[in-house]
Design an enzyme around this catalytic site. Structure first.
Site, mmCIF file in Angstrom:
data_model
loop_
_atom_site.group_PDB
_atom_site.id
_atom_site.type_symbol
_atom_site.label_atom_id
_atom_site.label_comp_id
_atom_site.label_asym_id
_atom_site.label_seq_id
_atom_site.Cartn_x
_atom_site.Cartn_y
_atom_site.Cartn_z
ATOM 1 N N ASP A 168 0.858 -1.187 0.000
ATOM 2 C CA ASP A 168 0.000 0.000 0.000
ATOM 3 C C ASP A 168 0.892 1.234 0.000
ATOM 4 O O ASP A 168 2.025 1.194 0.520
ATOM 5 C CB ASP A 168 -0.913 0.013 1.229
ATOM 6 C CG ASP A 168 -2.126 0.906 1.052
ATOM 7 O OD1 ASP A 168 -3.223 0.359 0.813
ATOM 8 O OD2 ASP A 168 -1.991 2.140 1.152
ATOM 9 N N TYR A 217 -14.571 8.418 -12.176
ATOM 10 C CA TYR A 217 -14.393 7.039 -11.727
ATOM 11 C C TYR A 217 -14.931 6.068 -12.769
ATOM 12 O O TYR A 217 -14.303 5.040 -13.062
ATOM 13 C CB TYR A 217 -15.108 6.850 -10.392
ATOM 14 C CG TYR A 217 -14.857 5.526 -9.713
ATOM 15 C CD1 TYR A 217 -13.625 5.239 -9.142
ATOM 16 C CD2 TYR A 217 -15.863 4.568 -9.625
ATOM 17 C CE1 TYR A 217 -13.393 4.030 -8.504
ATOM 18 C CE2 TYR A 217 -15.649 3.353 -8.986
ATOM 19 C CZ TYR A 217 -14.407 3.088 -8.426
ATOM 20 O OH TYR A 217 -14.191 1.883 -7.806
ATOM 21 N N THR A 261 -16.688 0.543 2.037
ATOM 22 C CA THR A 261 -15.321 0.960 2.319
ATOM 23 C C THR A 261 -15.315 2.481 2.348
ATOM 24 O O THR A 261 -16.341 3.125 2.153
ATOM 25 C CB THR A 261 -14.347 0.464 1.242
ATOM 26 O OG1 THR A 261 -14.628 1.164 0.009
ATOM 27 C CG2 THR A 261 -14.482 -1.035 1.012
#
Length: 269
Positions: A33, A146, A181
């Protein structure tokens, strides 16, 4: 499952849930990450190696895969999961947000795929899993940037799959729907629908690795609904979208609830 798997964007959310699910199945997992502190904490909680990786940098991504193989062995699976989701009116999206979204969501996936294939094709084995989104095949006001990025991932993944399908390497796309999330912070679910949990997507990825297929929609029934809706006239699709509230979900949201997430994706941490 005796596979070695590397996962990007795995300090939280779908990536972390997938790492946990794969480890529970017996896979050897390495997580990466851009948020180095978060990935180290996640790695400690899982008992797996956790490494920093900036998926927009060839040098960083190569170092991540090299270190993953040094610590865990030859990679069988690379999961390109890292992604960000800016939302809001298309005229309000800054050029910087647009570049950042495409750099992470599209170029990061392309880079990860190419680097994985460089390792897998010479030996004629391996699996690249690219986490796209239902947003790559269904389009929503307030989500134009997106939508564009995930449509690119879907197209890139399928073309790459066709290119290498006779060379022993699988390339697959996973298309989750709204998932609980940070990406959906400050938004609401479509009327009458329930968001997926990261664990739902993780379970689908585990199954996909065990039985490779070109594309998986999560939940599976939504894939059938999307294919069916493509047969409807435009006016019917728009009426359904309005009834579900999809015409406003990403335009009428709580910006305060997204402040932390927006700041993090813009600073790359």
């Amino acid at each position: 499952m005796s596979k070695v798997v590397a996962i990007t964007g795995a300090a939280r959310g779908i990536g972390l849930a997938t790492a946990r699910a794969l480890k529970a199945k017996g896979a050897t997992v390495v997580i990466g990450d851009i948020d180095e502190a978060a990935v180290k904490e996640a790695a400690r909680s899982l008992g797996v190696p956790g490494l920093p990786v900036d998926v927009t940098s060839r040098e960083s991504f190569t170092a991540f895969l090299d270190a993953a193989e040094e610590s865990a062995g030859r990679l069988d699976v690379v999961i390109n999961n890292a992604g960000i989701m800016p939302i809001g009116p298309v005229t309000g999206e800054s050029d910087a947000d647009a570049r950042r979204c495409l750099d992470v969501n599209v170029h990061g996936v392309m880079l990860g795929t190419k680097l994985a294939l460089d390792r897998m094709l010479p030996r004629g084995a391996g699996h690249v899993v690219n986490v796209a989104s239902v947003a790559g095949i269904t389009f929503t006001p307030g989500l134009a940037l997106y939508n564009a990025s995930k449509a690119a991932v879907v197209g890139f993944t399928e073309a790459t799959r066709l290119e290498v399908r006779d060379r022993g390497v699988h390339v697959s796309a996973v298309l989750p729907t709204f998932t609980n999330t940070e990406l959906v912070a400050g938004t609401r679910s479509p009327k009458g629908q329930k968001n997926c949990e990261p664990e739902d997507v993780a379970a689908a990825i585990v199954e996909l690795i065990g039985r490779p297929r070109p594309q998986v929609v999560v939940p599976e029934k939504l894939g059938r609904q999307v294919r069916l809706s493509a047969l409807f006239p435009e006016r019917v699709r728009q009426a359904v979208a309005r009834r579900l509230g999809l015409d406003k979900i990403f335009l009428e949201y709580d910006p305060d609830a997204r402040k932390g997430y927006d700041a993090r994706i813009r600073t790359g941490s």
